[in-house]
Design an enzyme around this catalytic site. Structure first.
Site, PDB file in Angstrom:
ATOM      1  N   HIS A  93      85.012  43.987  49.995  1.00 47.03           N
ATOM      2  CA  HIS A  93      83.630  44.617  49.612  1.00 47.03           C
ATOM      3  C   HIS A  93      83.333  44.185  48.419  1.00 47.03           C
ATOM      4  O   HIS A  93      84.279  43.981  47.473  1.00 47.03           O
ATOM      5  CB  HIS A  93      83.703  46.142  50.143  1.00 47.03           C
ATOM      6  CG  HIS A  93      82.204  46.584  49.756  1.00 47.03           C
ATOM      7  ND1 HIS A  93      81.653  47.076  48.776  1.00 47.03           N
ATOM      8  CD2 HIS A  93      81.414  46.840  50.857  1.00 47.03           C
ATOM      9  CE1 HIS A  93      80.514  47.367  48.667  1.00 47.03           C
ATOM     10  NE2 HIS A  93      80.254  47.407  50.008  1.00 47.03           N
ATOM     11  N   GLU A 141      76.200  40.749  52.076  1.00 45.03           N
ATOM     12  CA  GLU A 141      75.467  41.774  51.161  1.00 45.03           C
ATOM     13  C   GLU A 141      75.206  41.309  49.608  1.00 45.03           C
ATOM     14  O   GLU A 141      76.226  41.177  48.855  1.00 45.03           O
ATOM     15  CB  GLU A 141      76.610  42.920  50.903  1.00 45.03           C
ATOM     16  CG  GLU A 141      76.732  43.837  52.345  1.00 45.03           C
ATOM     17  CD  GLU A 141      77.577  45.133  52.006  1.00 45.03           C
ATOM     18  OE1 GLU A 141      77.015  45.955  52.934  1.00 45.03           O
ATOM     19  OE2 GLU A 141      78.043  45.278  51.173  1.00 45.03           O
TER      20      GLU A 141
HETATM   21  O1  G3P Z   1      78.878  48.362  52.219  1.00 42.53           O
HETATM   22  C1  G3P Z   1      77.443  48.844  52.305  1.00 42.53           C
HETATM   23  C2  G3P Z   1      76.907  48.398  50.982  1.00 42.53           C
HETATM   24  O2  G3P Z   1      77.462  48.032  50.074  1.00 42.53           O
HETATM   25  C3  G3P Z   1      75.300  48.639  50.935  1.00 42.53           C
HETATM   26  O3  G3P Z   1      75.165  49.834  50.237  1.00 42.53           O
HETATM   27  O4  G3P Z   1      73.867  51.869  49.510  1.00 42.53           O
HETATM   28  O5  G3P Z   1      72.741  49.425  49.462  1.00 42.53           O
HETATM   29  O6  G3P Z   1      73.267  50.798  51.562  1.00 42.53           O
HETATM   30  P1  G3P Z   1      73.675  50.587  50.031  1.00 42.53           P
END
Ligand code: G3P
Length: 222
Positions: A93, A141
């Site tokens: 992550h 992400e």
């Molecule tokens: O692992 C999920 C993440 O990093 C996304 O976070 O708070 O933008 O949904 P968020």
């Protein structure tokens, strides 16, 4: 068509820690039962055992260390996560980056233990590299959008589409998730339209005044 997947990363928010984490996992379970959409909880390590006892939905660790049993004080051992009820783990992550050889070590361990691996990536190139390691999932992400409330599906759709193409080109078996800033039904719908098979998300649900309602909204447009 396969049911889309929602993985909620509990991170270290107080709203998803301990008893509150239990409530959140229950909300995930209820929404999963009510809608038929697969929901998965990824709580902190110390909450794995409690949550895996209390809900039927799969529970993932947020991180597993690339270590074997023995002298590694403070580490999360894969065998311990499994014994605590984890069905698998997030790997690499953005908030817990790992070296390539260590990602490979944990993915291989998950595969040999029949556990689920979700490798997180930050761009198209790392998504392609992650796919070559044969995990079950790659979750793209872009770090700058994490926790921003600005959905990746809107801000950087080309990164999601490009990652899907690169990943499937290297290994069509690998399933693709996307995350960062996802919170609404429109965000989830757009993520699926870009070719992802589900979402990995956190703050939009965890910090909502009514997380169960937020989950219902999330899957309302599928
Ligand atoms: O692992 C999920 C993440 O990093 C996304 O976070 O708070 O933008 O949904 P968020």
């Amino acid at each position: 068509k396969q049911t889309p997947l929602v993985i909620l990363n509990f991170k270290t928010y107080l709203e998803s820690t301990g008893e509150k984490g239990r409530d959140l996992a229950k909300a995930l379970e209820e929404v999963s039962e009510e809608t038929g959409i697969s929901m998965v909880a990824a709580p902190q390590g110390a909450d794995l055992w409690r949550l895996s006892r209390e809900v039927e939905i799969p529970v993932l660790a947020q991180h597993i260390d690339p270590v074997d049993a023995g002298g590694h004080t403070g580490s999360m051992l894969a065998e311990c996560a499994m014994a605590a009820g984890a069905a698998g783990t997030l790997i690499n992550h953005s908030e817990q980056r790992m070296q390539l050889a260590d990602i490979d070590n944990v993915v291989s361990k998950m595969n040999s233990m029949d556990m689920t691996s979700v490798v997180c990536t930050n761009n198209i190139q790392t998504s392609a590299a992650a796919a070559a390691l044969k995990p079950d999932f790659v979750a793209i992400e872009p770090p700058e959008l994490i926790g921003s409330g600005i959905p990746v599906s809107q801000a950087e759709p080309e990164v999601v589409e490009g990652s899907v193409a690169a990943i499937k080109d290297i290994n069509p078996q690998v399933k693709v998730l996307c995350g960062a800033g996802i919170s609404t039904g429109d965000d989830m719908k757009a993520a699926l339209e870009l070719g992802s098979e589900g979402v990995l998300l956190a703050s939009g649900i965890i910090l909502a005044s009514d997380p169960k309602q937020a989950l219902l909204d999330l899957v309302s447009k599928i």
